[in-house]
Design an enzyme around this catalytic site. Sequence first.
Site, PDB file in Angstrom:
ATOM      1  N   GLU A   1     -20.494 -73.110  -0.160  1.00 43.37           N
ATOM      2  CA  GLU A   1     -21.329 -71.927   0.112  1.00 43.37           C
ATOM      3  C   GLU A   1     -21.632 -71.173  -1.176  1.00 43.37           C
ATOM      4  O   GLU A   1     -20.725 -70.844  -1.939  1.00 43.37           O
ATOM      5  CB  GLU A   1     -20.563 -71.034   1.107  1.00 43.37           C
ATOM      6  CG  GLU A   1     -21.274 -69.747   1.475  1.00 43.37           C
ATOM      7  CD  GLU A   1     -20.546 -69.003   2.606  1.00 43.37           C
ATOM      8  OE1 GLU A   1     -19.700 -69.613   3.313  1.00 43.37           O
ATOM      9  OE2 GLU A   1     -20.817 -67.807   2.776  1.00 43.37           O
TER      10      GLU A   1
ATOM     11  N   LYS B   1     -11.974 -68.883  -0.349  1.00 44.02           N
ATOM     12  CA  LYS B   1     -12.757 -68.047  -1.256  1.00 44.02           C
ATOM     13  C   LYS B   1     -12.338 -68.397  -2.681  1.00 44.02           C
ATOM     14  O   LYS B   1     -11.162 -68.233  -3.043  1.00 44.02           O
ATOM     15  CB  LYS B   1     -12.491 -66.574  -0.986  1.00 44.02           C
ATOM     16  CG  LYS B   1     -12.806 -66.133   0.426  1.00 44.02           C
ATOM     17  CD  LYS B   1     -14.262 -66.294   0.784  1.00 44.02           C
ATOM     18  CE  LYS B   1     -15.087 -65.103   0.402  1.00 44.02           C
ATOM     19  NZ  LYS B   1     -16.465 -65.204   0.970  1.00 44.02           N
TER      20      LYS B   1
ATOM     21  N   ASP C   1     -25.963 -68.188   1.322  1.00 42.13           N
ATOM     22  CA  ASP C   1     -25.479 -66.949   1.940  1.00 42.13           C
ATOM     23  C   ASP C   1     -26.147 -65.759   1.245  1.00 42.13           C
ATOM     24  O   ASP C   1     -27.160 -65.233   1.734  1.00 42.13           O
ATOM     25  CB  ASP C   1     -23.947 -66.875   1.859  1.00 42.13           C
ATOM     26  CG  ASP C   1     -23.404 -65.594   2.493  1.00 42.13           C
ATOM     27  OD1 ASP C   1     -24.175 -64.880   3.153  1.00 42.13           O
ATOM     28  OD2 ASP C   1     -22.214 -65.280   2.314  1.00 42.13           O
TER      29      ASP C   1
ATOM     30  N   LYS D   1     -26.555 -63.858   9.060  1.00 39.82           N
ATOM     31  CA  LYS D   1     -25.802 -62.597   9.122  1.00 39.82           C
ATOM     32  C   LYS D   1     -26.740 -61.506   9.624  1.00 39.82           C
ATOM     33  O   LYS D   1     -27.811 -61.285   9.024  1.00 39.82           O
ATOM     34  CB  LYS D   1     -25.248 -62.228   7.749  1.00 39.82           C
ATOM     35  CG  LYS D   1     -24.206 -63.219   7.246  1.00 39.82           C
ATOM     36  CD  LYS D   1     -23.485 -62.729   6.014  1.00 39.82           C
ATOM     37  CE  LYS D   1     -22.412 -63.736   5.601  1.00 39.82           C
ATOM     38  NZ  LYS D   1     -21.702 -63.359   4.383  1.00 39.82           N
TER      39      LYS D   1
ATOM     40  N   GLU E   1     -17.963 -67.809  11.614  1.00 42.21           N
ATOM     41  CA  GLU E   1     -16.776 -67.229  10.963  1.00 42.21           C
ATOM     42  C   GLU E   1     -16.597 -65.796  11.479  1.00 42.21           C
ATOM     43  O   GLU E   1     -16.291 -64.890  10.714  1.00 42.21           O
ATOM     44  CB  GLU E   1     -16.941 -67.259   9.446  1.00 42.21           C
ATOM     45  CG  GLU E   1     -18.200 -66.552   8.977  1.00 42.21           C
ATOM     46  CD  GLU E   1     -18.409 -66.549   7.470  1.00 42.21           C
ATOM     47  OE1 GLU E   1     -17.735 -67.287   6.759  1.00 42.21           O
ATOM     48  OE2 GLU E   1     -19.277 -65.775   7.015  1.00 42.21           O
TER      49      GLU E   1
ATOM     50  N   HIS F   1      -7.535 -59.440   0.740  1.00 35.75           N
ATOM     51  CA  HIS F   1      -8.500 -60.522   0.965  1.00 35.75           C
ATOM     52  C   HIS F   1      -9.281 -60.668  -0.334  1.00 35.75           C
ATOM     53  O   HIS F   1     -10.073 -59.795  -0.699  1.00 35.75           O
ATOM     54  CB  HIS F   1      -9.399 -60.124   2.139  1.00 35.75           C
ATOM     55  CG  HIS F   1     -10.140 -61.268   2.745  1.00 35.75           C
ATOM     56  ND1 HIS F   1      -9.504 -62.304   3.410  1.00 35.75           N
ATOM     57  CD2 HIS F   1     -11.468 -61.545   2.808  1.00 35.75           C
ATOM     58  CE1 HIS F   1     -10.416 -63.159   3.854  1.00 35.75           C
ATOM     59  NE2 HIS F   1     -11.611 -62.723   3.494  1.00 35.75           N
TER      60      HIS F   1
ATOM     61  N   LYS G   1     -12.219 -71.625   5.504  1.00 34.59           N
ATOM     62  CA  LYS G   1     -13.099 -71.374   4.355  1.00 34.59           C
ATOM     63  C   LYS G   1     -12.231 -70.777   3.255  1.00 34.59           C
ATOM     64  O   LYS G   1     -11.457 -69.851   3.510  1.00 34.59           O
ATOM     65  CB  LYS G   1     -14.195 -70.414   4.807  1.00 34.59           C
ATOM     66  CG  LYS G   1     -14.981 -69.720   3.732  1.00 34.59           C
ATOM     67  CD  LYS G   1     -16.301 -69.223   4.309  1.00 34.59           C
ATOM     68  CE  LYS G   1     -16.682 -67.871   3.778  1.00 34.59           C
ATOM     69  NZ  LYS G   1     -18.034 -67.472   4.196  1.00 34.59           N
TER      70      LYS G   1
ATOM     71  N   ASP H   1     -16.293 -71.023  -0.403  1.00 36.61           N
ATOM     72  CA  ASP H   1     -17.333 -70.026  -0.657  1.00 36.61           C
ATOM     73  C   ASP H   1     -17.120 -69.495  -2.063  1.00 36.61           C
ATOM     74  O   ASP H   1     -16.074 -68.920  -2.367  1.00 36.61           O
ATOM     75  CB  ASP H   1     -17.239 -68.886   0.375  1.00 36.61           C
ATOM     76  CG  ASP H   1     -18.404 -67.914   0.255  1.00 36.61           C
ATOM     77  OD1 ASP H   1     -19.243 -68.098  -0.654  1.00 36.61           O
ATOM     78  OD2 ASP H   1     -18.470 -66.969   1.072  1.00 36.61           O
TER      79      ASP H   1
HETATM   80  C1  MUC Z   1     -19.049 -64.124   2.601  1.00 36.07           C
HETATM   81  O1  MUC Z   1     -19.446 -64.155   1.464  1.00 36.07           O
HETATM   82  O2  MUC Z   1     -19.328 -65.058   3.316  1.00 36.07           O
HETATM   83  C2  MUC Z   1     -17.232 -63.977   5.073  1.00 36.07           C
HETATM   84  C3  MUC Z   1     -15.971 -64.417   5.285  1.00 36.07           C
HETATM   85  C4  MUC Z   1     -15.173 -63.926   4.264  1.00 36.07           C
HETATM   86  O3  MUC Z   1     -13.986 -64.095   4.087  1.00 36.07           O
HETATM   87  O4  MUC Z   1     -15.940 -63.219   3.410  1.00 36.07           O
HETATM   88  C5  MUC Z   1     -17.196 -63.058   3.972  1.00 36.07           C
HETATM   89  C6  MUC Z   1     -18.314 -62.905   3.068  1.00 36.07           C
HETATM   90 MG    MG Z   2     -20.404 -66.149   1.759  1.00 36.78          MG
END
Ligand code: MUC
Ligand code: MG
Length: 373
Positions: free
Chosen positions: A224, A169, A249, A273, A327, A22, A167, A198
């Site tokens: 994000e 990354k 976040d 969170k 999420e 991941h 989402k 994000d």
């Molecule tokens: C984050 O930064 O949001 C949440 C979902 C994901 O894949 O990573 C996290 C952390």
């Molecule tokens: Mg995040």
Amino acid sequence: MSPILIERIQTIVVDLPTIRPHKLAMHTMQQQTLVIIRVQCSDGIEGIGEATTIGGLAYGNESPESIKQNIDSHLGPLLVGQEAANINAAMLHLDKAAKGNTFAKSGIESALLDAQGKRLGLPVSELLGGRVRDSLEVAWTLASGNTAKDIEEAERMLDIRRHRIFKLKIGAGEVNADLKHVIAIKQALGERASVRVDVNQARDESVALRACRILGDNGIDLIEQPISRVNRGGQVRLNQRSPAPIMADESIEGVEDAFSLAADGAASIFALKIAKNGGPRAVLRTAQIAEAAGIALYGGTMLEGSVGTLASAHAFVTLNKLTWATELFGPLLLTEEIVTHAPVYRDFQLEVPRTPGLGLTLDEERLAFFARK
Ligand code: MUC
Ligand code: MG
């Protein structure tokens, strides 16, 4: 009647494999490490909680090892002898004696709520004021690091009706490569899915503004944490100029951050969170600040396992409006479970149990097997 006291707090570090690497801007996860917290009370009831972060110290100020050490050496001893049924007094006692450590405190608060729910025969959501829904829509994170693989993964999730919000990354590599990757995924999925990104603070303002404009113009629904949590001026300017809404976040490391972000107009969505606020009760204080300021809500995750995920879910089902969904997919990223009955995901939603406490039972054998020796 003599009061029910907290007698013992135990912490267990658990390493679990993930279904695939991941990839985040600051770290690539090959496994996830959970800290499971067990609180034993004098009436024989045990509460369970979880304090989990991402990538050791790559994400925040606490690591699994520091969470365990700080609970074992400081927070646990402070709690022993406190009244188990008065969660408010117990958490205020901790806050007075110990600064920060919101991840550790979140796991403890979750465990106290679980114990109290089991004691009263009520789900944690009802201890938090009462639920207004029984399930939560859950986004999935595409983070294999490969565009074709991500599209294939998203198509599979749509087919099995598990997720229709994705989402992505980004932020690990070069910005133009990121934009190409995101736009290709959005074009492949079209109107069948909501696509969001994000950035995990990876860009600076000069790069982020252009990227936000291109992303917004290409149908990306939400951006994000594009820049550093400490660049408040930059966050305010991006929030004013980006065509796609900006979500905070990492900028929220506590309820006070939520207040000052709202006061400055630095985001139009907050990622809630439990770990970054100090527990399911604490995160609802951040939600209330957002609601009062007209900031929309999103139920975030630190990629917790089942215990932390349901602790978050019980808080989120009490919220009136979760405009951007959640999420809470953490358990689905792991190949193994440490509870007897895994949370149920069905029809794009996570079902939140109505059984007492968090609604979970630890599988002692699996827990012992995966516990770090
Ligand atoms: C984050 O930064 O949001 C949440 C979902 C994901 O894949 O990573 C996290 C952390
Ligand atoms: Mg995040």
